[in-house]
Design a protein around this motif. Structure first.
Motif, PDB file in Angstrom:
ATOM      1  N   GLN A   1      -4.508   8.631   2.453  1.00  0.00           N
ATOM      2  CA  GLN A   1      -5.150   7.371   2.850  1.00  0.00           C
ATOM      3  C   GLN A   1      -4.548   6.732   4.106  1.00  0.00           C
ATOM      4  OE1 GLN A   1      -6.397   4.308  -0.251  1.00  0.00           O
ATOM      5  NE2 GLN A   1      -4.682   3.238   0.669  1.00  0.00           N
TER       6      GLN A   1
ATOM      7  N   ASP B   1       0.956   6.544   2.915  1.00  0.00           N
ATOM      8  CA  ASP B   1       0.455   6.097   1.623  1.00  0.00           C
ATOM      9  C   ASP B   1      -0.543   7.151   1.182  1.00  0.00           C
ATOM     10  OD1 ASP B   1      -0.606   5.006  -0.640  1.00  0.00           O
ATOM     11  OD2 ASP B   1      -1.257   3.119   0.277  1.00  0.00           O
TER      12      ASP B   1
ATOM     13  N   GLU C   1       4.291   6.369  -0.236  1.00  0.00           N
ATOM     14  CA  GLU C   1       3.722   5.471  -1.250  1.00  0.00           C
ATOM     15  C   GLU C   1       2.718   6.220  -2.126  1.00  0.00           C
ATOM     16  OE1 GLU C   1       2.215   1.899   0.623  1.00  0.00           O
ATOM     17  OE2 GLU C   1       0.713   1.592  -0.940  1.00  0.00           O
ATOM     18  N   ASP C   2       2.749   5.948  -3.410  1.00  0.00           N
ATOM     19  CA  ASP C   2       1.839   6.557  -4.375  1.00  0.00           C
ATOM     20  C   ASP C   2       1.597   8.058  -4.139  1.00  0.00           C
ATOM     21  OD1 ASP C   2       1.609   4.212  -5.832  1.00  0.00           O
ATOM     22  OD2 ASP C   2      -0.303   3.611  -4.951  1.00  0.00           O
TER      23      ASP C   2
ATOM     24  N   ASP D   1       2.671   1.574  -5.580  1.00  0.00           N
ATOM     25  CA  ASP D   1       1.704   0.491  -5.332  1.00  0.00           C
ATOM     26  C   ASP D   1       0.775   0.428  -6.540  1.00  0.00           C
ATOM     27  OD1 ASP D   1      -0.339  -1.168  -4.441  1.00  0.00           O
ATOM     28  OD2 ASP D   1      -1.128   0.243  -2.967  1.00  0.00           O
TER      29      ASP D   1
ATOM     30  N   LYS E   1       1.787  -7.083  -3.715  1.00  0.00           N
ATOM     31  CA  LYS E   1       0.518  -7.665  -3.287  1.00  0.00           C
ATOM     32  C   LYS E   1       0.207  -8.799  -4.257  1.00  0.00           C
ATOM     33  CE  LYS E   1      -1.615  -3.319  -1.644  1.00  0.00           C
ATOM     34  NZ  LYS E   1      -2.376  -2.132  -2.128  1.00  0.00           N
TER      35      LYS E   1
ATOM     36  N   LYS F   1       4.213  -4.615   5.109  1.00  0.00           N
ATOM     37  CA  LYS F   1       3.197  -3.614   5.436  1.00  0.00           C
ATOM     38  C   LYS F   1       1.917  -4.366   5.755  1.00  0.00           C
ATOM     39  CE  LYS F   1       0.755   0.285   3.345  1.00  0.00           C
ATOM     40  NZ  LYS F   1       0.070   0.683   2.105  1.00  0.00           N
TER      41      LYS F   1
HETATM   42 ZN    ZN Z   1      -1.192   1.799  -1.444  1.00  0.00          ZN
END
Ligand code: ZN
Ligand code: PGA
Length: 411
Positions: free
Chosen positions: A153, A233, A278-279, A305, A330, A381
């Protein structure tokens, strides 16, 4: 004392409706808007109730204002509790986590304004001394770009050698520009299009994108003397197939078992000297997360995340399992500022690096820049290009100007 609460429907960077809150006290004013995700974690609170933003404006606004008018804006814990009570569920499905987070943030901004303090000062207590490093988005794939873009992503960079925020932001933009030039050489269909977070959205394989990202980092580091390192990510929950127990990379035409996924990511970390991943593993697999962390956690941030969704209870399970060494924060994943803060504190107490983050659907709201500084998160981020991304970055420039002897955070 809160005198008025107003909610309105505004538009986010993808053109979707979202909610903005205004909170008025007798001598202060706060405004905040909620962002929204495209690759949301299954354990996030609900963004909106049935009926969406319109329902919020029609019904929920009155419910909230009748309860919190008359309360002290600075009693944010109590306000956040009242928001939970009004909602009455454990995932904000009655009033919407986005509604709650907008009200929670607008309230604390009103309180700060009534003390004539910027939000980072009001929340942080003492004058902060450090500025977070910006983790910037360079190439978009997956749910944030079109069908021919990479499966991964986000291809990210972090200017770890920068000595101030302007140098950091400029370094990221230098890499962003260099990457564009490199994409043009490889993808002759490329029109300069961008994905949801302001990274380029090219017709490339993961491998091609990684090569371009890596070489651009090396070149800009050499040319400017500011070390900038790559990160990813993977957002792997998006292409995890539960039935087949495989990570299905459609763009590549490759599927990977859990074990193969761990090896693949570990290999990328070493080949491309990744600072950050990430992830890399889907959101329900603490075990594989822990395995990858054991392998590579000494040289790379392994960040959750979708895995943790800013939720202290889920983070506590992760800590127990040694899953990851970093997490995304977040606020709208959890719905209130108080819960956001609690999760950050739990992370810090257990040496998990908190990274305050934007979402793919954003507004020009700059609140997260203040949260990152106030809560001493070493990384923020928030993209690298595009109005809704630079709103946060430019706010960091203003904040740095106000600090006494500011320095970049310790990584
Ligand atoms: Zn993410
Ligand atoms: P989202 O994605 O905001 O679309 O959920 C951002 C991310 O996965 O970090």
């Amino acid at each position: 004392v809160i005198e008025d609460v107003r909610l309105r429907k505004i538009i986010d960077s993808r053109g979707n409706p979202t909610v903005e809150a205004d909170v008025l006290t007798w001598n202060g004013f706060g405004r905040a808007a909620a962002p929204s995700g495209a690759s949301t974690g299954v354990n996030e609170v609900a963004s909106f109730p049935d009926g969406g933003v319109d329902r919020v404006i029609e019904d929920i606004e009155d419910l909230i204002s009748s309860e919190i008018i008359g309360m002290e804006a600075e009693d944010i814990r109590e306000i956040d509790n009242v928001l939970k009570e009004i909602d009455g569920t454990d995932n904000f499905s009655n009033i919407g986590g986005n509604t709650a987070v907008a009200v929670s943030m607008a309230t604390v901004k009103a309180a700060a304004s009534s003390y004539n303090l910027p939000l980072y000062r009001f929340l942080g207590g003492a004058m902060p001394t450090s500025i977070p490093f910006p983790l910037g988005n360079m190439i978009n794939g997956g749910a944030h770009a079109g069908v021919n873009a990479p499966d991964i992503q986000e291809f990210l960079v972090i200017p770890v050698g920068a000595s101030n925020i302007t140098e950091a932001i400029t370094t990221n933009i230098n890499v962003h520009r260099r990457i564009k030039e490199k994409i043009q050489k490889v993808d002759d269909t490329f029109t300069g299009g961008k994905g949801d977070e302001g990274g380029w959205a090219p017709n490339l394989t993961n491998q091609q994108a990684l090569e371009i990202q890596f070489s651009a980092c090396e070149e800009i580091s050499d040319e400017t003397g500011v070390l900038v390192r790559p990160g990813l990510d993977v957002a792997s929950s998006e292409f995890w197939n539960e039935e087949e127990q495989q990570y299905v990379y459609e763009r590549e035409g490759v599927s990977r078992s859990v074990g193969e996924q761990i090896d693949y990511i570990a290999d990328l970390i070493d080949t491309y000297k990744l600072f950050y991943v990430e992830d890399p593993i889907q959101e329900n697999d603490f075990v594989a997360f822990a395995e990858l962390t054991a392998k590579c956690g000494d040289r790379c941030l392994i960040c959750g995340d979708d895995l943790f969704v800013t939720n202290a209870e889920i983070l506590a399970e992760g800590i127990e399992a040694n899953a990851g060494n970093s997490l995304i924060i977040k606020p709208n994943q959890i719905g209130t500022l108080t819960d956001t803060y609690n999760t950050i504190e739990l992370a810090k107490a257990n040496q998990y690096v908190p990274i305050v983050s934007h979402r793919s659907g954003e507004t020009t709201d700059e609140t997260i820049a203040h949260l990152a500084v106030a809560f001493n998160a070493p990384i923020i981020k928030t993209g690298a290009a595009g109005g809704e991304r630079i709103a946060k970055l430019n706010e960091l420039i203003r904040i740095e100007e106000e600090l006494v002897n500011p320095k970049m955070a310790d990584l």
